[in-house]
Motif scaffolding. Structure first.
Motif, short mmCIF file in Angstrom:
data_model
loop_
_atom_site.label_atom_id
_atom_site.label_comp_id
_atom_site.label_asym_id
_atom_site.label_seq_id
_atom_site.Cartn_x
_atom_site.Cartn_y
_atom_site.Cartn_z
N ALA A 184 0.84 -1.20 0.00
CA ALA A 184 0.00 0.00 0.00
C ALA A 184 0.87 1.24 0.00
CB ALA A 184 -0.91 0.00 1.23
N VAL A 185 0.36 2.31 -0.61
CA VAL A 185 1.09 3.57 -0.61
C VAL A 185 0.10 4.72 -0.43
CG1 VAL A 185 1.04 3.72 -3.16
CG2 VAL A 185 2.77 5.00 -1.88
N SER A 186 0.49 5.74 0.35
CA SER A 186 -0.41 6.88 0.56
C SER A 186 0.13 8.11 -0.15
CB SER A 186 -0.53 7.18 2.06
OG SER A 186 0.63 7.84 2.53
N TYR A 187 -0.80 8.95 -0.62
CA TYR A 187 -0.42 10.21 -1.25
C TYR A 187 -1.27 11.35 -0.70
CZ TYR A 187 1.91 7.43 -4.88
OH TYR A 187 2.72 6.55 -5.56
N ALA A 188 -0.62 12.50 -0.46
CA ALA A 188 -1.35 13.73 -0.19
C ALA A 188 -1.84 14.27 -1.55
CB ALA A 188 -0.44 14.75 0.48
N GLY A 189 -2.78 15.20 -1.50
CA GLY A 189 -3.35 15.74 -2.75
C GLY A 189 -2.27 16.22 -3.71
N TRP A 190 -1.30 16.96 -3.20
CA TRP A 190 -0.28 17.54 -4.09
C TRP A 190 0.60 16.49 -4.72
CZ3 TRP A 190 4.90 16.75 -3.05
CH2 TRP A 190 5.23 16.37 -1.74
N GLN A 191 0.68 15.31 -4.12
CA GLN A 191 1.54 14.27 -4.67
C GLN A 191 0.89 13.53 -5.86
OE1 GLN A 191 2.12 12.46 -0.72
NE2 GLN A 191 4.32 12.49 -1.17
N VAL A 192 -0.45 13.64 -5.95
CA VAL A 192 -1.12 12.85 -7.02
C VAL A 192 -0.82 13.41 -8.42
CG1 VAL A 192 -3.36 12.10 -7.90
CG2 VAL A 192 -2.87 11.93 -5.45
N LYS A 218 0.27 8.40 -12.03
CA LYS A 218 1.06 7.72 -11.00
C LYS A 218 0.22 6.65 -10.29
CE LYS A 218 2.67 10.44 -7.71
NZ LYS A 218 3.60 11.35 -7.02
N VAL A 219 -1.02 7.01 -10.01
CA VAL A 219 -1.91 6.08 -9.29
C VAL A 219 -2.15 4.83 -10.13
CG1 VAL A 219 -4.21 5.81 -8.29
CG2 VAL A 219 -3.01 8.00 -8.08
N LEU A 220 -2.38 5.02 -11.42
CA LEU A 220 -2.65 3.86 -12.29
C LEU A 220 -1.43 2.94 -12.35
CD1 LEU A 220 -4.68 5.65 -15.12
CD2 LEU A 220 -5.56 3.96 -13.48
N LYS A 221 -0.25 3.54 -12.33
CA LYS A 221 0.98 2.72 -12.33
C LYS A 221 1.06 1.88 -11.06
CE LYS A 221 4.42 4.98 -15.12
NZ LYS A 221 5.03 6.28 -15.04
N ASP A 222 0.77 2.51 -9.93
CA ASP A 222 0.78 1.78 -8.65
C ASP A 222 -0.21 0.63 -8.68
OD1 ASP A 222 2.72 3.13 -6.99
OD2 ASP A 222 1.34 4.84 -6.92
N LEU A 223 -1.40 0.92 -9.21
CA LEU A 223 -2.44 -0.12 -9.26
C LEU A 223 -1.98 -1.29 -10.12
CD1 LEU A 223 -5.64 2.11 -9.63
CD2 LEU A 223 -4.95 0.83 -7.59
N ILE A 275 -5.45 7.96 -1.04
CA ILE A 275 -5.31 9.38 -1.38
C ILE A 275 -6.10 10.22 -0.39
CG2 ILE A 275 -5.79 11.11 -3.17
CD1 ILE A 275 -5.66 8.82 -5.24
N THR A 276 -5.50 11.29 0.08
CA THR A 276 -6.19 12.18 1.03
C THR A 276 -7.49 12.69 0.44
OG1 THR A 276 -4.87 13.97 0.11
CG2 THR A 276 -4.17 13.09 2.25
N GLY A 277 -8.56 12.70 1.23
CA GLY A 277 -9.76 13.43 0.86
C GLY A 277 -9.55 14.90 1.15
N PHE A 278 -10.48 15.76 0.66
CA PHE A 278 -10.64 17.11 1.19
C PHE A 278 -9.61 18.11 0.69
CE2 PHE A 278 -10.25 19.74 5.36
CZ PHE A 278 -11.35 20.55 5.09
N SER A 333 -13.76 14.53 -3.21
CA SER A 333 -12.45 13.99 -3.61
C SER A 333 -12.61 12.58 -4.15
CB SER A 333 -11.51 13.92 -2.40
OG SER A 333 -11.39 15.18 -1.80
N ALA A 334 -13.37 11.76 -3.44
CA ALA A 334 -13.50 10.35 -3.83
C ALA A 334 -14.16 10.22 -5.19
CB ALA A 334 -14.31 9.59 -2.77
N VAL A 335 -15.25 10.96 -5.41
CA VAL A 335 -15.94 10.86 -6.69
C VAL A 335 -15.06 11.42 -7.81
CG1 VAL A 335 -17.99 11.55 -8.00
CG2 VAL A 335 -18.21 10.92 -5.59
N ALA A 336 -14.32 12.48 -7.51
CA ALA A 336 -13.45 13.07 -8.53
C ALA A 336 -12.31 12.12 -8.89
CB ALA A 336 -12.90 14.41 -8.03
N VAL A 337 -11.75 11.46 -7.89
CA VAL A 337 -10.70 10.47 -8.14
C VAL A 337 -11.27 9.33 -8.98
CG1 VAL A 337 -9.35 8.64 -7.01
CG2 VAL A 337 -9.22 11.00 -6.15
N ALA A 338 -12.47 8.88 -8.63
CA ALA A 338 -13.12 7.80 -9.39
C ALA A 338 -13.33 8.23 -10.85
CB ALA A 338 -14.45 7.41 -8.75
#
Ligand code: ASP
Ligand code: MG
Length: 424
Positions: free
Chosen positions: A96-104, A124-129, A137-140, A160-165
């Motif tokens: 697992a890996v966590s990202y703050a908003g600015w890191q995405v 980046k997220v798709l590569k991790d997946l 990923i941080t919400g908010f 945030s969640a719906v936008a990421v989706a």
């Protein structure tokens, strides 16, 4: 195998133990073969605590530079929770890996404390997946074009969640929350209120008074704009509940062209609001420009107007009424008294009522069914409830009533439209 986004609210993230449960639930989905992205809120109470600290040091009218720091402070709540959740997932044996908003990054405009998401770079997220990682990923929060940290407004993790989706073209976004879905009306008023298996995003927007308690309304707008299949479901089930049962629970937000909308009932729900006040300008001359003169001044004062009616005129004079939010009532009366009435000529007077409410029936089925509004009026008349104002849109009919009839009206309408009956 699907790409799934889970969103967990502050209650679910409330302690290390609860975070471990979230990790177990997410691991269950990942082990079932899904690519998993998780967007959590801050631990419950944390955003309030952080903003409380900030408020001790801020002036009454915060300027831009103050708001910038408030966002920098508030955003840390989510940063802690993504890190903890990543650790909990690793403890479960997951990568697992966590990202703050600015890191995405999650790019937003620079409207501190209420920023809007502009775009999300999912590379980046798709590569991790693809590498088999769970991404958290941080919400908010996000980052503005100048690189400042921004937040999306209270409750913004839903958005945030719906936008990421949307950005990742996820198959579904599951919003885990402390209610088990969206109901036909508030069960505290109508105990027979029923959870809806599905509801269209347009209906939720119209039922904001019900829906917004569950979801940040901007997230629904996002789901509608990008057609993100979004489900609201309970986070209080045991984490090891059967995954298929879980995947079909709660309320799914749908889009009209979906096949399963065909079975839609005429009315999906009943919304209500006590946060209303009525203003009438009586005896105004019936001539061009009057509505503009009245409502223009109100709009210029930044007051939002809702239901508007103008009577037919008698001997060249008419009455003009509209509703505003209760908190805007005093300001509205002041604006009219000072800026409007003196220019409307002799005999014009003002009247107001803050003891009113608005009750609405909502349903996209109304588009294809005539007589729905009259069914509503009949149900109200059978209870002896007087309707003061009416407004309609394609999928909603609202009435303004004396506030004391609100609960009676909601119950009568719930019954009249058989909303307690389970639809197949
Ligand atoms: N933590 C933020 C808040 O409390 C965002 C969220 O929970 O959705 O408003
Ligand atoms: Mg919330």
């Amino acid at each position: 195998m699907a790409l799934i986004v889970h969103k967990y609210g502050g209650t679910s993230m409330g302690s290390v133990e609860r975070i471990s449960n979230v990790a177990k639930r997410v691991a269950k989905w990942a082990r079932a073969g899904h690519k998993m992205v998780v967007v959590p809120s801050a631990m419950s109470g944390e955003t309030n605590r952080l903003l409380g600290l900030a408020n001790e040091l801020t002036p009454e009218v915060p300027n831009e530079r103050v708001l910038r720091e408030m966002d920098a402070i508030a955003a840390t709540g989510e940063q802690v929770s993504v890190g903890l959740l990543s650790l909990a997932l690793q403890a479960e044996g997951m990568d697992a890996v966590s990202y703050a908003g600015w890191q995405v990054p999650v790019y937003t405009d620079n409207a501190y404390t209420k920023a809007r998401i502009l775009s999300i770079d999912g590379t980046k997220v798709l590569k991790d997946l693809d590498a088999g990682r769970v991404v958290i990923i941080t919400g908010f929060q996000g980052i503005d074009p100048q690189g400042n940290v921004t937040t999306l407004g209270r409750g913004g993790s839903d958005t945030s969640a719906v936008a990421v989706a949307a950005a990742l073209k996820a198959d579904e976004c599951l919003i885990f929350t402390d209610v088990d879905g969206i109901y036909t009306t508030d069960p505290r008023i109508v105990p027979e209120a029923r959870r809806l298996n599905s509801i269209s995003f347009e209906e939720i927007l119209e039922m904001a008074s019900l829906g917004s308690k569950v979801l940040q309304i901007r997230s629904v707008e996002f789901a509608g704009k990008y057609h993100v299949p979004t489900r609201v479901l309970s986070s209080f089930t045991p984490w090891d509940i059967d995954i298929n049962e879980e995947a079909n629970s709660g309320t799914l937000i749908t889009f009209e062209e979906d096949e399963n909308m065909m079975e839609q009932a005429v009315i999906s729900g009943i919304a209500f609001s006590r946060n209303e006040a009525k203003v009438s300008v009586l005896g105004v001359p019936d001539k061009p420009g009057i509505a503009y003169q009245i409502l223009g001044a109100v709009a210029a004062a930044n007051i939002e107007v809702d239901v508007i009616i103008q009577n037919t005129s008698k001997e060249g004079f008419t009455d003009f009424s509209f509703t505003v939010q209760r908190g805007d009532y005093a300001h509205t009366m002041e604006v009219l008294k000072d800026q409007v009435v003196p220019h409307l000529g002799q005999g014009v007077s003002l009247e107001g009522d803050t003891k009113i409410c608005k009750v609405s029936i909502v349903g996209i089925g109304m588009r294809s069914h005539v007589g729905v509004a009259s069914d509503m009026f009949r149900a109200l008349s059978e209870e002896g409830i007087n309707i003061q104002m009416i407004s309609t849109s394609e999928i909603k009919t609202s009435v303004v009533l004396d506030e004391k009839y609100m609960e009676l009206a909601v119950r009568a309408l719930h019954k009249a439209f058989n909303l307690e009956e389970v639809k197949k």
